[in-house]
Write a protein that holds these residues in place. Structure first.
Motif, PDB file in Angstrom:
ATOM      1  N   VAL A  13       0.861  -1.183   0.000  1.00 41.97           N
ATOM      2  CA  VAL A  13       0.000   0.000   0.000  1.00 41.97           C
ATOM      3  C   VAL A  13       0.899   1.235   0.000  1.00 41.97           C
ATOM      4  O   VAL A  13       1.710   1.405   0.905  1.00 41.97           O
ATOM      5  CB  VAL A  13      -0.934   0.019   1.227  1.00 41.97           C
ATOM      6  CG1 VAL A  13      -1.741   1.312   1.288  1.00 41.97           C
ATOM      7  CG2 VAL A  13      -1.856  -1.196   1.224  1.00 41.97           C
ATOM      8  N   PRO A  14       0.772   2.135  -1.005  1.00 38.85           N
ATOM      9  CA  PRO A  14       1.637   3.312  -1.070  1.00 38.85           C
ATOM     10  C   PRO A  14       1.105   4.521  -0.292  1.00 38.85           C
ATOM     11  O   PRO A  14       1.823   5.496  -0.099  1.00 38.85           O
ATOM     12  CB  PRO A  14       1.672   3.625  -2.566  1.00 38.85           C
ATOM     13  CG  PRO A  14       0.336   3.182  -3.052  1.00 38.85           C
ATOM     14  CD  PRO A  14      -0.012   1.959  -2.230  1.00 38.85           C
ATOM     15  N   VAL A  15      -0.151   4.456   0.160  1.00 37.40           N
ATOM     16  CA  VAL A  15      -0.797   5.591   0.810  1.00 37.40           C
ATOM     17  C   VAL A  15      -0.293   5.726   2.246  1.00 37.40           C
ATOM     18  O   VAL A  15      -0.307   4.758   3.012  1.00 37.40           O
ATOM     19  CB  VAL A  15      -2.332   5.430   0.796  1.00 37.40           C
ATOM     20  CG1 VAL A  15      -3.025   6.553   1.538  1.00 37.40           C
ATOM     21  CG2 VAL A  15      -2.837   5.339  -0.644  1.00 37.40           C
ATOM     22  N   LEU A  36     -10.690   7.250 -12.626  1.00 35.77           N
ATOM     23  CA  LEU A  36      -9.940   6.119 -12.084  1.00 35.77           C
ATOM     24  C   LEU A  36      -9.833   6.240 -10.574  1.00 35.77           C
ATOM     25  O   LEU A  36      -9.468   7.292 -10.048  1.00 35.77           O
ATOM     26  CB  LEU A  36      -8.527   6.058 -12.678  1.00 35.77           C
ATOM     27  CG  LEU A  36      -7.574   5.036 -12.048  1.00 35.77           C
ATOM     28  CD1 LEU A  36      -8.069   3.598 -12.246  1.00 35.77           C
ATOM     29  CD2 LEU A  36      -6.168   5.204 -12.610  1.00 35.77           C
ATOM     30  N   THR A  37     -10.159   5.143  -9.874  1.00 34.45           N
ATOM     31  CA  THR A  37      -9.964   5.022  -8.435  1.00 34.45           C
ATOM     32  C   THR A  37      -9.207   3.725  -8.196  1.00 34.45           C
ATOM     33  O   THR A  37      -9.534   2.693  -8.783  1.00 34.45           O
ATOM     34  CB  THR A  37     -11.308   4.992  -7.687  1.00 34.45           C
ATOM     35  OG1 THR A  37     -12.013   6.202  -7.949  1.00 34.45           O
ATOM     36  CG2 THR A  37     -11.106   4.833  -6.191  1.00 34.45           C
ATOM     37  N   VAL A  38      -8.187   3.782  -7.345  1.00 38.78           N
ATOM     38  CA  VAL A  38      -7.409   2.598  -6.987  1.00 38.78           C
ATOM     39  C   VAL A  38      -7.629   2.318  -5.508  1.00 38.78           C
ATOM     40  O   VAL A  38      -7.484   3.213  -4.677  1.00 38.78           O
ATOM     41  CB  VAL A  38      -5.905   2.790  -7.270  1.00 38.78           C
ATOM     42  CG1 VAL A  38      -5.117   1.555  -6.851  1.00 38.78           C
ATOM     43  CG2 VAL A  38      -5.672   3.088  -8.748  1.00 38.78           C
ATOM     44  N   SER A  39      -8.000   1.073  -5.199  1.00 31.76           N
ATOM     45  CA  SER A  39      -8.198   0.631  -3.818  1.00 31.76           C
ATOM     46  C   SER A  39      -7.198  -0.465  -3.504  1.00 31.76           C
ATOM     47  O   SER A  39      -6.790  -1.213  -4.388  1.00 31.76           O
ATOM     48  CB  SER A  39      -9.600   0.054  -3.625  1.00 31.76           C
ATOM     49  OG  SER A  39     -10.585   0.984  -3.946  1.00 31.76           O
ATOM     50  N   GLU A  54      -7.215   5.783  -3.591  1.00 30.97           N
ATOM     51  CA  GLU A  54      -6.841   7.036  -4.246  1.00 30.97           C
ATOM     52  C   GLU A  54      -7.735   7.238  -5.460  1.00 30.97           C
ATOM     53  O   GLU A  54      -7.954   6.318  -6.231  1.00 30.97           O
ATOM     54  CB  GLU A  54      -5.384   7.011  -4.725  1.00 30.97           C
ATOM     55  CG  GLU A  54      -4.373   7.044  -3.623  1.00 30.97           C
ATOM     56  CD  GLU A  54      -2.937   7.074  -4.124  1.00 30.97           C
ATOM     57  OE1 GLU A  54      -2.088   7.609  -3.391  1.00 30.97           O
ATOM     58  OE2 GLU A  54      -2.662   6.562  -5.237  1.00 30.97           O
ATOM     59  N   SER A  55      -8.227   8.462  -5.614  1.00 29.03           N
ATOM     60  CA  SER A  55      -8.982   8.856  -6.807  1.00 29.03           C
ATOM     61  C   SER A  55      -8.134   9.867  -7.554  1.00 29.03           C
ATOM     62  O   SER A  55      -7.482  10.720  -6.935  1.00 29.03           O
ATOM     63  CB  SER A  55     -10.325   9.485  -6.416  1.00 29.03           C
ATOM     64  OG  SER A  55     -11.113   8.549  -5.720  1.00 29.03           O
ATOM     65  N   THR A  60      -5.273  12.116 -15.795  1.00 33.69           N
ATOM     66  CA  THR A  60      -3.944  12.423 -15.263  1.00 33.69           C
ATOM     67  C   THR A  60      -3.518  11.328 -14.290  1.00 33.69           C
ATOM     68  O   THR A  60      -4.294  10.432 -13.965  1.00 33.69           O
ATOM     69  CB  THR A  60      -3.910  13.772 -14.495  1.00 33.69           C
ATOM     70  OG1 THR A  60      -4.581  13.605 -13.235  1.00 33.69           O
ATOM     71  CG2 THR A  60      -4.542  14.898 -15.282  1.00 33.69           C
ATOM     72  N   THR A  61      -2.293  11.428 -13.831  1.00 35.83           N
ATOM     73  CA  THR A  61      -1.808  10.543 -12.773  1.00 35.83           C
ATOM     74  C   THR A  61      -1.747  11.300 -11.448  1.00 35.83           C
ATOM     75  O   THR A  61      -1.159  10.825 -10.492  1.00 35.83           O
ATOM     76  CB  THR A  61      -0.412  10.000 -13.128  1.00 35.83           C
ATOM     77  OG1 THR A  61       0.467  11.115 -13.330  1.00 35.83           O
ATOM     78  CG2 THR A  61      -0.458   9.120 -14.357  1.00 35.83           C
ATOM     79  N   ARG A  62      -2.390  12.483 -11.404  1.00 37.11           N
ATOM     80  CA  ARG A  62      -2.388  13.310 -10.193  1.00 37.11           C
ATOM     81  C   ARG A  62      -3.542  12.899  -9.273  1.00 37.11           C
ATOM     82  O   ARG A  62      -4.698  12.838  -9.682  1.00 37.11           O
ATOM     83  CB  ARG A  62      -2.514  14.783 -10.576  1.00 37.11           C
ATOM     84  CG  ARG A  62      -2.145  15.720  -9.427  1.00 37.11           C
ATOM     85  CD  ARG A  62      -2.164  17.160  -9.856  1.00 37.11           C
ATOM     86  NE  ARG A  62      -3.581  17.528  -9.975  1.00 37.11           N
ATOM     87  CZ  ARG A  62      -4.092  18.279 -10.933  1.00 37.11           C
ATOM     88  NH1 ARG A  62      -3.363  18.781 -11.864  1.00 37.11           N
ATOM     89  NH2 ARG A  62      -5.372  18.555 -10.973  1.00 37.11           N
ATOM     90  N   VAL A  63      -3.191  12.636  -8.001  1.00 34.34           N
ATOM     91  CA  VAL A  63      -4.193  12.221  -7.020  1.00 34.34           C
ATOM     92  C   VAL A  63      -5.072  13.404  -6.643  1.00 34.34           C
ATOM     93  O   VAL A  63      -4.586  14.495  -6.349  1.00 34.34           O
ATOM     94  CB  VAL A  63      -3.513  11.631  -5.759  1.00 34.34           C
ATOM     95  CG1 VAL A  63      -4.544  11.319  -4.691  1.00 34.34           C
ATOM     96  CG2 VAL A  63      -2.717  10.388  -6.121  1.00 34.34           C
TER      97      VAL A  63
END
Length: 176
Positions: A13-15, A36-39, A54-55, A60-63
């Motif tokens: 987990v990177p968060v 895009l949302t990553v869980s 993260e959404s 973009t690749t910006r959170v």
């Protein structure tokens, strides 16, 4: 609109937060082409839980928004005592949300109720199955929703809370 969920891989987990660095399944959810949302989720003792999410800003690749939960937020509890018709229990967690450089923390309580243990349902590409039908109430944004889960598949259907007409239904299930 079309929504696609893909279990991508196991990764740390990177968060930042209580689960950073823990090995979890990366699940990517795309709504349309720009959303895009990553869980990051794990299975712990019959419970599928979400550790962080993260959404991203469209295209973009910006959170845009980062969330983490302590304890992890329940997605589904398949333990026998929690899958029995009529079972009801309370889940409490703290949600840390980062957006625009500011982090807010909110306490939530979700009350889960099992309405059916073997609701007939169709899993596209697999045929007829039975689903566990659960309902959530409480203080989270998902309060009032009903979910149908098929074993070894996941969510087959989600019906919005009263007054909200949104319904999600599984239209394709592919195992690679």
């Amino acid at each position: 609109s079309m929504k696609t969920q893909t279990v991508v891989r196991m990764e740390p987990v990177p968060v930042a937060g209580p689960h950073q660095g823990k090995a979890a399944l990366r699940v990517e959810t795309r709504k349309g082409v720009n959303d895009l949302t990553v869980s990051w989720m794990v299975v712990e003792a019959g419970r599928i839980v979400r550790l962080a999410e993260e959404s991203y800003v469209a295209n973009t690749t910006r959170v845009n928004v980062r969330e983490s939960w302590q304890p992890p937020r329940l997605r589904l509890d398949e333990r026998p005592e929690r899958a029995a018709v009529g079972a009801t229990w309370r889940e409490m967690y703290s949600e840390a949300t980062w957006q625009g450089g500011t982090t807010t923390t909110t306490a939530h309580t979700e009350i889960w109720t099992v309405d059916a243990g073997a609701d007939p349902c169709v899993v596209p590409g697999q045929g007829m199955s039975t689903c566990l039908r659960v309902r959530k109430s409480g203080s989270s944004q998902d309060a009032g929703k009903t979910y149908w889960f098929a074993r070894c598949v996941g969510k087959v259907k989600e019906a919005g809370r009263p007054g909200i007409s949104q319904t999600e239904e599984l239209v394709e299930f592919v195992v690679n």
